[in-house]
Write an enzyme that holds these catalytic residues in place. Structure first.
Site, short mmCIF file in Angstrom:
data_model
loop_
_atom_site.label_atom_id
_atom_site.label_comp_id
_atom_site.label_asym_id
_atom_site.label_seq_id
_atom_site.Cartn_x
_atom_site.Cartn_y
_atom_site.Cartn_z
CG ASP A 162 -0.36 -0.15 2.54
OD1 ASP A 162 0.60 -0.94 2.67
OD2 ASP A 162 -0.82 0.53 3.48
CG HIS A 163 3.14 2.43 2.51
ND1 HIS A 163 3.05 3.59 3.23
CD2 HIS A 163 2.32 1.53 3.12
CE1 HIS A 163 2.21 3.42 4.26
NE2 HIS A 163 1.76 2.17 4.21
#
Ligand code: ZN
Ligand code: ZN
Length: 304
Positions: free
Chosen positions: A67-68
C-alpha cells in the site's frame, strides 16, 4: 510549502480514501515537489491535482508494504511519457532497488530521465544548501522509516528602504551587506551589514512517518516539528489490534505529538473500516490528548 495528501487510507484502497501518498510542494522554495510513499494509483490521484510529475524531484519510501509502493512503477513510467526529463531520486529501505528494477525490466519500461535509487539506513540521507533529511527506524512488521525534513534557516532580508534613505543605491554593496560584511564607502562612511539585515528566518520542520506502533524514534523525529504526519490506522478502542498489526491508534499518535511538542498533528493511514461518519469521532479522540490535531483526507492541502 504545502503538504498535499494524495492517499490517506490503510492497507487497501477504499472508495473514500486511496492508499498512502503525500506530496510536499516546495515550488517557491526549490521549484520542486517531493513525494512520500507511492501507493497504487497515486498517479491517478495526481491527475486530479495541479502537480506536474516532471517537477517531482525525490520520492521517499517509508517501507515496502504494497500500500506504499505499488504505485511506483506506473508513476515512474508515466513520468517519462509526460515529458519528465529531469533526474529523479528514490530513497527507501533495502529491497526498493530490486522492486523498481525488476518491475521496469519485466515490463520493458525505458525511462527518459536519470533515475537514482538510494537504499537507506538511519541517519542523514540528504543534505543541500536548503534542506536536511534525516531518517530513523520505527516499529512495524517490516523495516519502516520515518523522515524529518529540516529547512535550513534563511538569512534575513536586507532593509533596502533604510539604505536608500541613507543615499546608498542598489549595487554590489547590497550583496556584501546582505552577507554581513563591513563595507567602506568612497566617502569614507563605514557600513556594517548586521545593521541592515533582519533576523534569520527560521526554517520549517516537517516530520512524515511510515507505518508504526507508538515508539520513541517517532518522538525524536518529530521534536518541535511544525507538522507531524502520523498514522492512525485504528480508533483508540482498538489498541490491542493496533499493537498486533504494528500500527497506532488515534490516541497514541496524539500522545506522540504532545510529547514531541509539535505545532500540528495530521492523522493519516486510516483503516477502511471507518467511514466518513467516523472521521469526527477519530479526530475527537486525538484532540482529547493533543488539541491541535487534524485528520487528513485525500486532496487535503495543508500550508506549512
Ligand atoms: Zn500501510
Ligand atoms: Zn505497513
Amino acid at each position: 510549502m504545502n503538504l498535499l495528501f494524495l492517499g490517506t487510507g490503510a492497507g487497501m484502497p477504499g472508495k473514500l480514501r486511496n492508499v498512502t501518498s503525500v506530496s510536499l510542494k516546495m515550488l517557491e522554495e526549490r521549484k520542486a515537489i517531493w513525494l512520500f510513499d507511492c501507493g497504487e494509483a497515486t498517479q491517478h490521484q495526481i491527475l486530479h491535482t495541479s502537480l506536474k510529475p516532471g517537477k517531482i524531484e525525490k520520492i521517499f519510501i517509508t517501507h515496502l508494504h504494497g500500500d506504499h509502493i505499488y504505485g511506483l512503477p506506473g508513476f515512474l513510467g508515466s513520468r517519462s511519457f509526460q515529458g519528465g526529463n529531469t533526474e529523479l531520486t528514490v530513497y527507501g529501505p533495502k529491497g526498493i532497488r530490486e522492486f523498481i528494477e525488476v518491475s521496469l525490466k519485466v515490463s520493458e519500461t525505458h525511462l527518459q530521465y536519470p533515475l537514482i535509487i538510494k537504499e537507506i539506513d538511519e541517519g542523514i540521507i540528504f543534505e543541500d544548501h536548503q534542506f536536511i533529511v534525516e531518517s530513523k527506524l520505527l516499529d512495524h512488521a517490516v523495516l519502516s522509516f520515518g523522515y524529518r525534513i529540516v529547512e535550513k534557516d534563511k538569512i534575513g532580508t536586507l532593509d533596502a528602504i533604510k539604505l536608500q534613505k541613507e543615499g546608498i543605491s542598489p549595487g554590489p554593496i547590497y550583496a556584501k551587506l546582505k552577507n554581513g560584511e563591513v563595507v567602506e564607502l568612497e566617502d569614507g562612511r563605514i557600513l556594517n551589514g548586521s545593521d541592515y539585515v533582519g533576523p534569520d528566518q527560521k526554517g520549517k520542520v516537517i516530520t512524515i512517518l511510515g507505518d508504526t506502533r507508538s515508539c520513541d524514534n517517532a518522538i525524536k523525529l518529530a521534536k518541535d516539528a511544525d507538522i507531524l504526519v502520523h498514522e492512525a490506522t485504528f480508533s483508540e478502542d482498538s489498541e490491542e489490534m493496533a499493537y498486533n498489526y504494528f500500527h497506532s491508534t488515534t490516541k497514541q499518535a496524539a500522545t506522540i505529538a504532545k510529547e514531541a511538542n509539535v505545532k500540528l498533528l495530521c492523522l493519516t493511514h486510516i483503516s477502511s473500516r471507518y467511514g466518513k461518519e467516523d472521521s469526527e469521532k477519530l479526530l475527537e479522540e486525538a484532540k482529547n490528548v493533543f488539541s491541535n490535531s487534524i485528520i487528513a483526507y485525500d486532496f487535503l492541502e495543508v500550508p506549512i
